[in-house]
Write a protein that holds these residues in place. Structure first.
Motif, PDB file in Angstrom:
ATOM      1  N   ALA A 172       0.825  -1.213   0.000  1.00 39.02           N
ATOM      2  CA  ALA A 172       0.000   0.000   0.000  1.00 39.02           C
ATOM      3  C   ALA A 172       0.854   1.255   0.000  1.00 39.02           C
ATOM      4  N   ALA A 173       1.928   1.251   0.837  1.00 41.09           N
ATOM      5  CA  ALA A 173       2.802   2.424   0.928  1.00 41.09           C
ATOM      6  C   ALA A 173       3.536   2.680  -0.385  1.00 41.09           C
ATOM      7  N   LEU A 174       4.091   1.618  -0.953  1.00 46.17           N
ATOM      8  CA  LEU A 174       4.808   1.771  -2.227  1.00 46.17           C
ATOM      9  C   LEU A 174       3.864   2.215  -3.334  1.00 46.17           C
ATOM     10  N   SER A 175       2.656   1.658  -3.337  1.00 43.42           N
ATOM     11  CA  SER A 175       1.680   2.021  -4.357  1.00 43.42           C
ATOM     12  C   SER A 175       1.297   3.494  -4.251  1.00 43.42           C
ATOM     13  N   ALA A 176       1.115   3.987  -3.010  1.00 42.29           N
ATOM     14  CA  ALA A 176       0.746   5.390  -2.805  1.00 42.29           C
ATOM     15  C   ALA A 176       1.851   6.323  -3.308  1.00 42.29           C
ATOM     16  N   TYR A 177       3.105   6.011  -2.969  1.00 44.41           N
ATOM     17  CA  TYR A 177       4.200   6.889  -3.390  1.00 44.41           C
ATOM     18  C   TYR A 177       4.427   6.793  -4.890  1.00 44.41           C
ATOM     19  N   ALA A 178       4.262   5.605  -5.446  1.00 43.26           N
ATOM     20  CA  ALA A 178       4.409   5.447  -6.903  1.00 43.26           C
ATOM     21  C   ALA A 178       3.359   6.266  -7.643  1.00 43.26           C
TER      22      ALA A 178
END
Length: 589
Positions: free
Chosen positions: A78-84
């Motif tokens: 979720a965190a990586l997806s949000a920053y991406a």
């Protein structure tokens, strides 16, 4: 737009070449895509973790470590997806900003001839709507395409390792989904292209009607213009319905394929589980991976559809960027503008098969007033456009002294010209902004007041609550016609031009406003080379020279009295004009 379309390879390379010119942040874009790839790879672990959880499931065997790992995977994903997502949006916004800057810089430098041939509203649509199509591709579709490919390949690889027989059954789904989605994607592209074009036309219509809303209302034309706007809205509505019909097929068809695949996997997989060839956890993993194969197919199709739309949008941008812009720097500076302007056998036509001016030869003396008179449609305004260098003669030449004017830079030439038209257009902003418009130096309050005073505008400006900071409204609508004219004259005075061009600046004013404006013009004209288009002869009978222009030719030249004696058509024209003016004055009294 030309009917013949370039080859796809050329179109795609042109698209990527245009995006490259915006100087995108490749590092940020690569980082965003890398994060998206990592996110996808992490998501591929989830079915495997689920498999282990199902195969070893019991309350006694369920450990905090397993729950923690699964929770950590979800949180990291979720965190990586949000920053991406943020990084991709940043990259998309930067590219759109670059495209907008390129287009605006080009448009502002294009010659007047471009805007004569292209509707302003459609051009605006290219800068706004078409750039947003490209943004959509970069922010939403590129990531989905790359991660979708990885998800499909990764899922199939893991499935082959787990159970190749069941994987072959799953593989039937991929071409089946492609057979359904590819034609739908092509249909969507066609509709989207039509929607872009119709949106541009509708924007052009709005841009044409709304600035002239006062004319619409004064002419009781609301219903007619409503009808034109309604037709555009309905055209967009119909295209929207066509798009909705196509989109409505995507979800059910994908669901149908997915359900068929699920039934096949569960049926065949269930048999393998009962025979012990496959574990229950592996079957659950198979089902999860099936979702990770089917769902990205929609993303991949959307990417190609959006890519086609973006290519279509950038084609139009490329056409604009390929237009030859006006070069205002090349040429020498004018050292002495107080010289006669000579027209030597000048001819001109807006189209190759059309001639507006024919073999015009005349001398406009420095420091004197030359009036251009004649019937409407004779070529007077076109001659002004050539003198302003909005167009170049198709034959002959225009000289300042003994030098062709095209040897001087456009910037230098226009710095020496002051132009006051019938309408005296103002830009949205304050009175100060409009008087100082176009000047590349700071203007003191004393200079501003002096120019306004000489233009007989200071008194009405001082009577306004905010004085020079008063907003004039769109196109100066908050001011009267006479006030706008005096603002335009103050602007010309502040420029201190050597050459003055007046498109009969008093022809549409009432008698009181005309009096003020005429006094301001007399101040402005003093000692300058002045060229006047005269719609009313009473304002130019004292000109040093009159040129009578009819059907694109000068058929008479001289003073008013000389032409009255020697030119029968001028005499008839003058007598009609002077009689009409006398009648109007008598009615006014």
């Amino acid at each position: 737009m030309p009917n013949k379309q370039p080859k796809p390879k050329g179109k795609f390379s042109s698209f990527f070449s245009l995006v490259k010119k915006t100087k995108p942040s490749y590092g940020m874009l690569a980082f965003a895509l890398s994060l998206s790839i990592v996110t996808t790879l992490v998501s591929l672990l989830i079915p495997l973790l689920t498999k282990q959880l199902v195969d070893g499931f019991s309350m006694s065997s369920l450990s905090g470590m397993q729950i923690g790992i699964i929770a950590a995977v979800f949180i990291v994903q979720a965190a990586l997806s949000a920053y991406a997502t943020y990084a991709l949006n940043y990259s998309g916004q930067k590219i759109i900003s670059g495209l907008g800057d390129m287009l605006w810089q080009k448009l502002i430098k294009l010659p007047v001839s471009y805007f004569d041939k292209n509707a302003t509203g459609e051009t605006i649509s290219r800068v706004t709507n078409d750039t947003m199509v490209v943004k959509e591709l970069i922010t939403n579709n590129i990531s989905g395409f790359i991660t979708g490919i990885i998800s499909v390949i990764g899922s199939l690889t893991i499935l082959f390792i787990m159970n190749w027989k069941l994987t072959l059954l799953v593989l039937i789904v991929v071409p089946l989904a492609a057979v359904i989605l590819v034609p739908i994607g092509r249909k969507m592209f066609k509709i989207s292209r039509e929607t872009q074009d119709e949106t541009a036309r509708f924007t052009g219509l709005l841009n044409h009607i709304l600035p002239e809303i006062r004319l619409v209302k004064a002419s009781n034309a609301e219903e007619a213009e409503y009808g034109r706007g309604k037709a555009g809205i309905m055209a967009l509505f119909k295209l929207g319905l066509r798009e909705a019909k196509v989109q409505s097929l995507v979800g059910p068809l994908i669901t149908l394929v997915l359900m068929a695949a699920l039934v096949a996997v569960i049926g065949y997989g269930g048999m393998q589980v009962s025979s012990g060839e496959l574990t229950a956890g592996a079957l659950v993993a198979f089902i999860l991976y099936l979702f990770q194969i089917i769902m990205p197919m929609g993303q991949i199709t959307s990417f190609f559809t959006q890519l086609q739309k973006s290519v279509g949008a950038t084609e139009r941008m490329i056409h604009i960027l390929a237009e030859k812009e006006e070069d205002i720097q090349t040429g020498k500076a004018i050292e002495n503008a107080d010289q006669p302007i000579k027209l030597e056998q000048v001819s001109f036509g807006y189209k190759t098969d059309q001639t507006i001016l024919k073999d015009i030869t005349a001398t406009i003396e420095a420091g004197k007033v030359t009036a251009i008179v004649g019937p409407s449609g004779g070529g007077k305004t076109t001659l002004f456009k050539l003198l302003e260098r909005f167009y170049n003669p198709t034959a002959g030449s225009i000289l300042l002294g003994n030098e062709p004017i095209d040897t001087y830079s456009l910037e230098s030439w226009r710095e020496h010209i002051g132009y006051v038209s019938q309408e005296s257009p103002l830009m949205s902003g304050t009175i100060r902004d409009n008087i100082c418009y176009g000047l590349k130096r700071e203007v003191t309050d004393e200079e501003l007041r002096k120019a306004a005073d000489m233009a007989y505008a200071l008194q009405f400006i001082e009577d306004l609550p905010k004085k020079f900071e008063t907003e004039v409204g769109e196109r100066g609508i908050m001011l009267s016609g006479g006030q706008r004219q005096r603002i335009a004259i103050a602007r010309a005075l502040l420029r201190n031009p050597s050459i003055l061009m007046l498109d009969e600046a008093t022809s549409s004013l009432d008698s009181q406003s005309e009096k003020w404006v005429q006094q301001a013009l007399e101040v402005l004209m003093e000692g300058r080379t002045t060229i006047v288009i005269a719609h009313r002869l009473s304002t130019v009978v004292d000109a040093d020279q009159l040129l009578f222009v009819e059907q694109g030719e000068i058929t008479g030249r001289g003073t008013h009295h000389e032409l009255m004696a020697s030119h029968s058509l001028y005499r008839d024209f003058a007598e009609q004009q002077l009689k009409l003016n006398a009648d109007l004055e008598n009615k006014a009294v």
